[in-house]
Design a protein around this motif. Sequence first.
Motif, PDB file in Angstrom:
ATOM      1  N   GLU A 193       0.679  -1.281  -0.035  1.00 19.46           N
ATOM      2  CA  GLU A 193       0.089  -0.099   0.021  1.00 19.46           C
ATOM      3  C   GLU A 193       1.002   1.260   0.053  1.00 19.46           C
ATOM      4  OE1 GLU A 193      -3.762   1.824   2.528  1.00 19.46           O
ATOM      5  OE2 GLU A 193      -2.300   0.513   3.467  1.00 19.46           O
ATOM      6  N   SER A 194       0.495   2.298  -0.664  1.00 17.32           N
ATOM      7  CA  SER A 194       0.974   3.617  -0.836  1.00 17.32           C
ATOM      8  C   SER A 194      -0.258   4.504  -1.036  1.00 17.32           C
ATOM      9  CB  SER A 194       2.196   3.846  -1.756  1.00 17.32           C
ATOM     10  OG  SER A 194       1.459   3.823  -3.116  1.00 17.32           O
ATOM     11  N   GLN A 195       0.036   5.857  -0.443  1.00 13.01           N
ATOM     12  CA  GLN A 195      -1.148   6.757  -0.608  1.00 13.01           C
ATOM     13  C   GLN A 195      -1.183   7.248  -1.913  1.00 13.01           C
ATOM     14  OE1 GLN A 195      -0.112  10.102   1.989  1.00 13.01           O
ATOM     15  NE2 GLN A 195      -0.845   8.871   3.890  1.00 13.01           N
ATOM     16  N   HIS A 196      -0.104   7.387  -2.722  1.00 12.82           N
ATOM     17  CA  HIS A 196       0.135   7.549  -4.196  1.00 12.82           C
ATOM     18  C   HIS A 196      -1.012   6.739  -4.953  1.00 12.82           C
ATOM     19  CE1 HIS A 196       1.403   8.780  -7.905  1.00 12.82           C
ATOM     20  NE2 HIS A 196       1.814   7.649  -8.171  1.00 12.82           N
ATOM     21  N   LEU A 197      -0.683   5.569  -4.842  1.00  8.58           N
ATOM     22  CA  LEU A 197      -1.538   4.463  -5.574  1.00  8.58           C
ATOM     23  C   LEU A 197      -2.803   4.290  -5.041  1.00  8.58           C
ATOM     24  CD1 LEU A 197       1.101   1.668  -5.779  1.00  8.58           C
ATOM     25  CD2 LEU A 197       0.151   3.008  -7.577  1.00  8.58           C
ATOM     26  N   ASN A 198      -3.170   4.436  -3.652  1.00 12.77           N
ATOM     27  CA  ASN A 198      -4.532   4.815  -3.113  1.00 12.77           C
ATOM     28  C   ASN A 198      -5.316   5.983  -3.756  1.00 12.77           C
ATOM     29  OD1 ASN A 198      -3.995   2.576  -1.545  1.00 12.77           O
ATOM     30  ND2 ASN A 198      -4.012   3.784   0.333  1.00 12.77           N
ATOM     31  N   SER A 199      -4.762   6.934  -4.161  1.00 12.71           N
ATOM     32  CA  SER A 199      -5.337   8.197  -4.833  1.00 12.71           C
ATOM     33  C   SER A 199      -5.873   7.694  -6.090  1.00 12.71           C
ATOM     34  CB  SER A 199      -4.250   9.241  -4.660  1.00 12.71           C
ATOM     35  OG  SER A 199      -3.246   9.119  -5.625  1.00 12.71           O
ATOM     36  N   LEU A 200      -4.964   6.736  -6.776  1.00  7.95           N
ATOM     37  CA  LEU A 200      -5.519   6.304  -8.151  1.00  7.95           C
ATOM     38  C   LEU A 200      -6.345   5.145  -8.172  1.00  7.95           C
ATOM     39  CD1 LEU A 200      -1.833   6.790  -9.247  1.00  7.95           C
ATOM     40  CD2 LEU A 200      -3.805   8.123 -10.075  1.00  7.95           C
ATOM     41  N   GLY A 201      -6.887   4.736  -6.888  1.00 11.64           N
ATOM     42  CA  GLY A 201      -7.811   3.685  -6.947  1.00 11.64           C
ATOM     43  C   GLY A 201      -7.450   2.343  -6.356  1.00 11.64           C
ATOM     44  N   ALA A 202      -6.228   2.112  -5.764  1.00 15.12           N
ATOM     45  CA  ALA A 202      -5.842   0.883  -5.284  1.00 15.12           C
ATOM     46  C   ALA A 202      -6.264   0.823  -3.968  1.00 15.12           C
ATOM     47  CB  ALA A 202      -4.185   0.975  -5.233  1.00 15.12           C
ATOM     48  N   GLN A 203      -6.663  -0.591  -3.595  1.00 16.66           N
ATOM     49  CA  GLN A 203      -7.007  -0.894  -2.435  1.00 16.66           C
ATOM     50  C   GLN A 203      -6.408  -2.128  -1.712  1.00 16.66           C
ATOM     51  OE1 GLN A 203     -10.769  -2.056  -4.635  1.00 16.66           O
ATOM     52  NE2 GLN A 203     -10.876  -3.689  -3.040  1.00 16.66           N
ATOM     53  N   ASN A 204      -6.412  -2.424  -0.589  1.00 15.74           N
ATOM     54  CA  ASN A 204      -5.698  -3.734   0.033  1.00 15.74           C
ATOM     55  C   ASN A 204      -6.842  -4.834  -0.023  1.00 15.74           C
ATOM     56  OD1 ASN A 204      -3.559  -2.664   0.589  1.00 15.74           O
ATOM     57  ND2 ASN A 204      -4.123  -1.908   2.938  1.00 15.74           N
TER      58      ASN A 204
END
Length: 237
Positions: A193-204
């Motif tokens: 997880e990273s905040q950068h990828l989360n901002s693009l729609g990634a999830q755990n």
Amino acid sequence: MRYLRQLQGGEDFPPSSEALDYPSGLLAVGGELSPERLLGAYRRGIFPWFEEPQPVLWWTPDPRSVLFPENLHISRSLRKTLRSDCFSLAVDQRFEHVMRECAQLRKDGLGTWIGPAMLGAYCDLHALGHAHSIEVLDAHGELVGGLYGLAVGRSFFGESMFSRETDASKVALVALVDIIRRGGFRVIDCQVESQHLNSLGAQNICREDFERLLDETIDVAHDLNVWRLPPTCGELL
């Protein structure tokens, strides 16, 4: 108590349930970076991450960061960048160059884990048609952003990305999602997880769900002709 498995020769990986809780997801140490070893690892959701010249460390984190293509988030500012058509795009034209750019030390101190052994191993996978790069170029044809990773079945395993101009790596991700949507891929593995990828729609998701997803996709072939892109980023919209 769990103990870290030392791989000997062609010994297979232990079950992912044997991965350490701390450091989270560390499964085994040792072995080589041959194409066969790497492909076998990715098929099970395992990837190498280590600093050379130390022995290879193999990881399978829990939880796992993933991006489902339908969940890609394109912000208003990124959409504006795409509409400006300021970047041109290419696929698999500068794979080694992209890796070398990803290996450069960034402001956050990351990137140095891509050493000569990793570079050689993934260039071998690229030559065999398993590893791919997305390249983002400026108006002068200079490489200013990109990413690379492995396509196995209908799962894409993202390894690293870089950006030398605002939004260049995000444009590379949008371009990758365009490809995997057309190819019927189910998921992009983002590993951790990273905040950068989360901002693009990634999830755990939990490791078990990730492995179940691999079981459903890893042996389903995709059309190799999908590895192409429009010449400029504006056509991604």
